[in-house]
Design a protein around this motif. Structure first.
Motif, short mmCIF file in Angstrom:
data_model
loop_
_atom_site.label_atom_id
_atom_site.label_comp_id
_atom_site.label_asym_id
_atom_site.label_seq_id
_atom_site.Cartn_x
_atom_site.Cartn_y
_atom_site.Cartn_z
N LYS A 112 0.50 -1.09 -0.11
CA LYS A 112 0.28 0.12 0.01
C LYS A 112 0.93 1.38 0.10
O LYS A 112 0.90 2.54 -0.69
N TYR A 137 -1.31 3.93 7.37
CA TYR A 137 -1.55 3.92 6.82
C TYR A 137 -3.58 3.32 7.43
O TYR A 137 -3.12 2.33 8.02
N ASN A 138 -4.22 3.66 7.09
CA ASN A 138 -5.62 3.71 7.48
C ASN A 138 -6.47 2.70 5.84
O ASN A 138 -6.35 3.47 4.65
N GLU A 139 -6.17 1.96 6.05
CA GLU A 139 -7.47 0.66 5.18
C GLU A 139 -8.65 0.62 4.43
O GLU A 139 -8.84 0.56 3.81
N GLU A 140 -9.40 1.63 5.89
CA GLU A 140 -10.79 2.07 5.02
C GLU A 140 -10.44 3.69 3.74
O GLU A 140 -11.05 3.40 2.83
N SER A 141 -9.14 4.45 4.70
CA SER A 141 -10.03 5.32 3.70
C SER A 141 -8.74 5.25 2.41
O SER A 141 -8.99 6.14 1.77
N GLY A 142 -8.13 4.85 2.60
CA GLY A 142 -6.63 4.04 1.60
C GLY A 142 -5.53 5.26 2.02
O GLY A 142 -4.56 5.76 0.75
N LYS A 143 -5.84 5.98 2.58
CA LYS A 143 -4.22 7.18 2.99
C LYS A 143 -3.68 6.89 4.01
O LYS A 143 -4.19 6.16 4.96
#
Length: 285
Positions: free
Chosen positions: A145, A185-191
């Motif tokens: 990611k 890294y935020n898995e939900e927002s992808g940011k």
């Protein structure tokens, strides 16, 4: 009149020496070496003074200023977040680059990067990667990611030969000075978000240092060649050594040969000795 005549003689002799140096540089160097010295007063295996200062560029994540004799190089590290390669999902990137602008020496012209700068940038990349100075896996934020990309940009602001040694030392010092913000890294927002308060140094495993030599007339080994000596060399050899004295790479440039194998072994022995001498300078960074 006698006083005027006597005072003009040293000026005339220095002018003649400068003219001879420009018109017959090879013969000029040969005459010095026959007396056991080089044009700058050093013996063949003497080194120029080295100084290292870090943290002078506030806008960079890490920086260093290195002076090797009159050769001066400033280096800054800028970190950015990017997606990793598909076949290396947990591997970050190091992108070194050396710029030799026209302001640093009359030998370089304005315009696109000169060939010498591109060749040196490739050699610097090879030296950093082959030495495994920084494990690229330590630059991973989230596998597949997000990873860190370290742009290690060095600029020569005064050139007097041996830019490779000075640039690698500047890059090594700048990387040691680098502090990266804690990234999540935020898995939900992808940011990926970075902390403004919490920063940590890079995982430096080894500190490679290059020690270069010039081979002149197949017999003379000149340590730390200057910009005057470089065009006259048959070939040059750069030995990259880490803090334990282990070789990480040996690079040769130029069309000539190093001659006997004893020459290369002698260069390696001198490089290991020089690396020990520079230990305190590097450790203090």
């Amino acid at each position: 009149m006698a006083a005027v005549a006597s005072s003009s003689k040293p000026q005339d002799s220095s002018l003649q020496a400068e003219t001879f140096r420009r018109l017959h540089p090879r013969a000029y160097l040969e005459r010095f070496l026959s007396e056991g010295f080089r044009p700058d007063g050093r013996e063949k295996d003497d080194w120029r003074d080295v100084s290292v200062n870090v943290g002078s560029i506030s806008t960079a994540d890490g920086s260093a200023l290195v002076r090797l004799g009159d050769t001066t190089i400033v280096c800054g590290v800028k970190a950015e977040i990017a997606e990793p390669e598909l076949d290396s999902p947990a591997i970050g990137f190091i992108v070194p680059n050396l710029d030799l602008p026209a302001i640093c020496s009359p030998k370089f012209k304005p315009g696109p990067p000169v060939d010498e700068a591109q060749v040196l940038s490739e050699r610097l990349y090879d030296a950093l990667i082959s030495s495994e100075s920084i494990p690229l896996s330590s630059l991973c934020i989230n596998p597949g990611k997000a990873v860190w990309v370290l742009y290690v940009d060095a600029t020569c602001i005064n050139y007097d030969g041996n830019a490779f040694d000075a640039a690698l030392l500047a890059m090594t010092a700048a990387l040691k000075n680098t502090r990266l913000p804690k990234a999540t890294y935020n898995e939900e927002s992808g940011k990926t978000t970075c902390s403004r308060k919490e920063k940590h140094p890079l995982q430096i495993q080894r500190t490679p240092v290059a020690v270069s030599f010039g081979i002149f007339d197949s017999t003379h080994i000149l340590s730390d060649p200057t910009s005057f000596e470089e065009p006259l060399l048959d070939t040059s050899v750069s030995v990259v050594v880490d803090e334990s004295g282990a070789l990480t790479s040996v690079l040769q440039s130029g069309l000539g040969t190093t001659g006997a194998q004893d020459t290369l072994l002698h260069c390696i022995a001198l490089a290991k000795k020089r690396r020990k001498e520079l230990g305190k300078t590097i450790d203090a960074v």
